[in-house]
Design a protein around this motif. Structure first.
Motif, PDB file in Angstrom:
ATOM      1  N   GLN A 140       0.821  -1.220   0.000  1.00 43.32           N
ATOM      2  CA  GLN A 140       0.000   0.000   0.000  1.00 43.32           C
ATOM      3  C   GLN A 140       0.851   1.263   0.000  1.00 43.32           C
ATOM      4  OE1 GLN A 140      -3.378   0.086   2.816  1.00 43.32           O
ATOM      5  NE2 GLN A 140      -2.740  -1.976   3.421  1.00 43.32           N
ATOM      6  N   PHE A 141       2.074   1.157   0.468  1.00 43.70           N
ATOM      7  CA  PHE A 141       2.902   2.339   0.666  1.00 43.70           C
ATOM      8  C   PHE A 141       4.242   2.175  -0.053  1.00 43.70           C
ATOM      9  CE2 PHE A 141       0.456   1.494   4.595  1.00 43.70           C
ATOM     10  CZ  PHE A 141      -0.519   2.460   4.415  1.00 43.70           C
ATOM     11  N   VAL A 142       4.817   3.317  -0.468  1.00 49.67           N
ATOM     12  CA  VAL A 142       6.026   3.304  -1.283  1.00 49.67           C
ATOM     13  C   VAL A 142       7.062   4.249  -0.673  1.00 49.67           C
ATOM     14  CG1 VAL A 142       6.981   3.766  -3.568  1.00 49.67           C
ATOM     15  CG2 VAL A 142       4.659   2.835  -3.364  1.00 49.67           C
ATOM     16  N   VAL A 143       8.296   3.774  -0.569  1.00 50.10           N
ATOM     17  CA  VAL A 143       9.419   4.581  -0.084  1.00 50.10           C
ATOM     18  C   VAL A 143      10.557   4.459  -1.090  1.00 50.10           C
ATOM     19  CG1 VAL A 143      11.179   4.852   1.712  1.00 50.10           C
ATOM     20  CG2 VAL A 143       8.811   4.335   2.350  1.00 50.10           C
ATOM     21  N   ARG A 144      11.137   5.569  -1.454  1.00 52.55           N
ATOM     22  CA  ARG A 144      12.320   5.559  -2.326  1.00 52.55           C
ATOM     23  C   ARG A 144      13.566   5.675  -1.461  1.00 52.55           C
ATOM     24  NH1 ARG A 144      13.829   9.389  -7.571  1.00 52.55           N
ATOM     25  NH2 ARG A 144      16.083   9.197  -7.376  1.00 52.55           N
ATOM     26  N   LEU A 145      14.458   4.712  -1.597  1.00 46.69           N
ATOM     27  CA  LEU A 145      15.679   4.684  -0.795  1.00 46.69           C
ATOM     28  C   LEU A 145      16.872   4.582  -1.737  1.00 46.69           C
ATOM     29  CD1 LEU A 145      16.501   4.658   2.233  1.00 46.69           C
ATOM     30  CD2 LEU A 145      16.667   2.172   2.033  1.00 46.69           C
ATOM     31  N   ASP A 146      17.671   5.635  -1.804  1.00 47.78           N
ATOM     32  CA  ASP A 146      18.842   5.650  -2.673  1.00 47.78           C
ATOM     33  C   ASP A 146      20.067   5.142  -1.923  1.00 47.78           C
ATOM     34  OD1 ASP A 146      17.433   6.627  -4.878  1.00 47.78           O
ATOM     35  OD2 ASP A 146      17.659   8.701  -4.215  1.00 47.78           O
ATOM     36  N   ALA A 147      21.185   5.060  -2.648  1.00 46.50           N
ATOM     37  CA  ALA A 147      22.379   4.397  -2.119  1.00 46.50           C
ATOM     38  C   ALA A 147      22.918   5.051  -0.853  1.00 46.50           C
ATOM     39  CB  ALA A 147      23.459   4.361  -3.194  1.00 46.50           C
ATOM     40  N   ASP A 148      22.811   6.365  -0.729  1.00 51.70           N
ATOM     41  CA  ASP A 148      23.382   7.066   0.427  1.00 51.70           C
ATOM     42  C   ASP A 148      22.368   7.297   1.539  1.00 51.70           C
ATOM     43  OD1 ASP A 148      25.987   7.315  -0.528  1.00 51.70           O
ATOM     44  OD2 ASP A 148      25.492   9.082  -1.700  1.00 51.70           O
ATOM     45  N   ASP A 149      21.220   6.651   1.455  1.00 51.98           N
ATOM     46  CA  ASP A 149      20.151   6.879   2.420  1.00 51.98           C
ATOM     47  C   ASP A 149      20.048   5.731   3.424  1.00 51.98           C
ATOM     48  OD1 ASP A 149      19.662   9.052   0.811  1.00 51.98           O
ATOM     49  OD2 ASP A 149      17.934   8.142  -0.188  1.00 51.98           O
ATOM     50  N   ILE A 150      19.689   6.062   4.647  1.00 53.35           N
ATOM     51  CA  ILE A 150      19.529   5.072   5.710  1.00 53.35           C
ATOM     52  C   ILE A 150      18.217   5.361   6.434  1.00 53.35           C
ATOM     53  CG2 ILE A 150      20.497   4.098   7.823  1.00 53.35           C
ATOM     54  CD1 ILE A 150      23.240   5.174   6.918  1.00 53.35           C
TER      55      ILE A 150
END
Length: 292
Positions: free
Chosen positions: A30-40
């Motif tokens: 139901q939910f979407v999060v974008r997590l890039d390489a430098d993200d924690i």
């Protein structure tokens, strides 16, 4: 080890926008999060964001406090009791565009899948402003929630990214934001009655930020003639009645006549730099407190 996790591989480097769209469209949550390489993501951040979504069904975008860091070692995340601040999406968008401020770094944001399915995915053609346009589009059609208190994410900060190191002038972020406003407006003009007013406000906010950024570069003695000229021209085209355009012209003439060091050490520049630092400190405090 995790049967619920699916790994997708691109045959070629398709860029973050296309890759993210492929990833979220392949999912089923139901939910979407974008997590890039430098993200924690911090412990508990997803649960806190989902709790806001479940408590407020009209909320389509939730974000929270983010800590930026440099180097290889991330800081310990700020811990504090969490509480939700919920904005009308239109109010949130109005406050964001009047100062042309992208209030969200990206990893701390959670989108409701149904909002993206109804109103469109990430726009890869907006290379450096696709996130800002996505937040505006989500806020046009849904409310916005903010998790106040603890850090929701950590993001590595690259000093040279987009030419935005302190005191420098890069024109690309401003050009990209203008493209984001244009793209957003084309999409929502026939669905959002206040689109014309918001579009004009955003363009004026962009002009104000461009002038403020150019002035800051003069006050620090690091103004690049071509860059500040481009920003001044952009600002004058977007908002020709902007009062600070005259101030920008005075700094340009003074720098040309006396040199950047003399201008940097002048009382107006020292006072202006101090005021700008205080303004930025207030902006950061407000952002951490209630999301704006």
């Amino acid at each position: 080890d995790h049967a619920e996790v699916t790994a997708l591989r691109n045959d070629t480097n398709s860029g973050p926008g296309i890759t993210f769209n492929r990833a979220w469209q392949a999912g089923a949550g139901q939910f979407v999060v974008r997590l890039d390489a430098d993200d924690i993501l911090t412990p508990g951040c997803l649960a806190r964001a989902v709790a806001v979504m479940e408590a407020f069904p009209e909320v389509g975008l939730v974000y929270g406090r983010v800590q930026h860091f440099e180097g290889d070692t991330p800081p310990a995340p700020v811990e504090a009791p969490a509480h939700a601040v919920v904005w009308s999406g239109h109010d949130w968008a109005y406050r964001a565009i009047q100062d042309d401020r992208n209030l969200i770094s990206t990893p701390e944001a959670m989108l409701r899948r149904s909002v993206m399915e109804r109103h469109g995915a990430w726009k890869p053609e907006l290379v450096h402003s696709q996130d800002f346009e996505m937040w505006l589009r989500a806020a046009t059609f849904s409310d916005v929630g903010y998790v106040a208190g603890p850090a929701q994410a950590l993001k590595r900060y690259h000093v040279t990214s987009l030419g935005q190191s302190e005191g420098s002038v890069g024109t690309r972020p401003f050009v990209e934001h203008l493209a984001a406003y244009d793209s957003w407006y084309r999409d929502v003009a026939d669905q959002f009655p206040a689109a014309d007013r918001y579009y004009s406000l955003g363009r004026r906010g962009l002009a104000q930020r461009a002038v403020r950024h150019a002035l800051h570069s003069y006050r620090r003695g690091v103004a690049d003639h071509e860059a500040v000229t481009t920003l001044g021209t952009m600002a004058s085209e977007l908002a020709p009645d902007l009062p600070r355009l005259a101030t920008l012209s005075r700094y340009a003439r003074a720098t040309q006549r006396f040199g950047p060091r003399a201008v940097r050490m002048s009382p107006p520049a020292l006072w202006g730099s101090a005021c700008e630092r205080l303004r930025l400190a207030g902006v950061q405090a407000g952002l951490e407190r209630d999301g704006y």
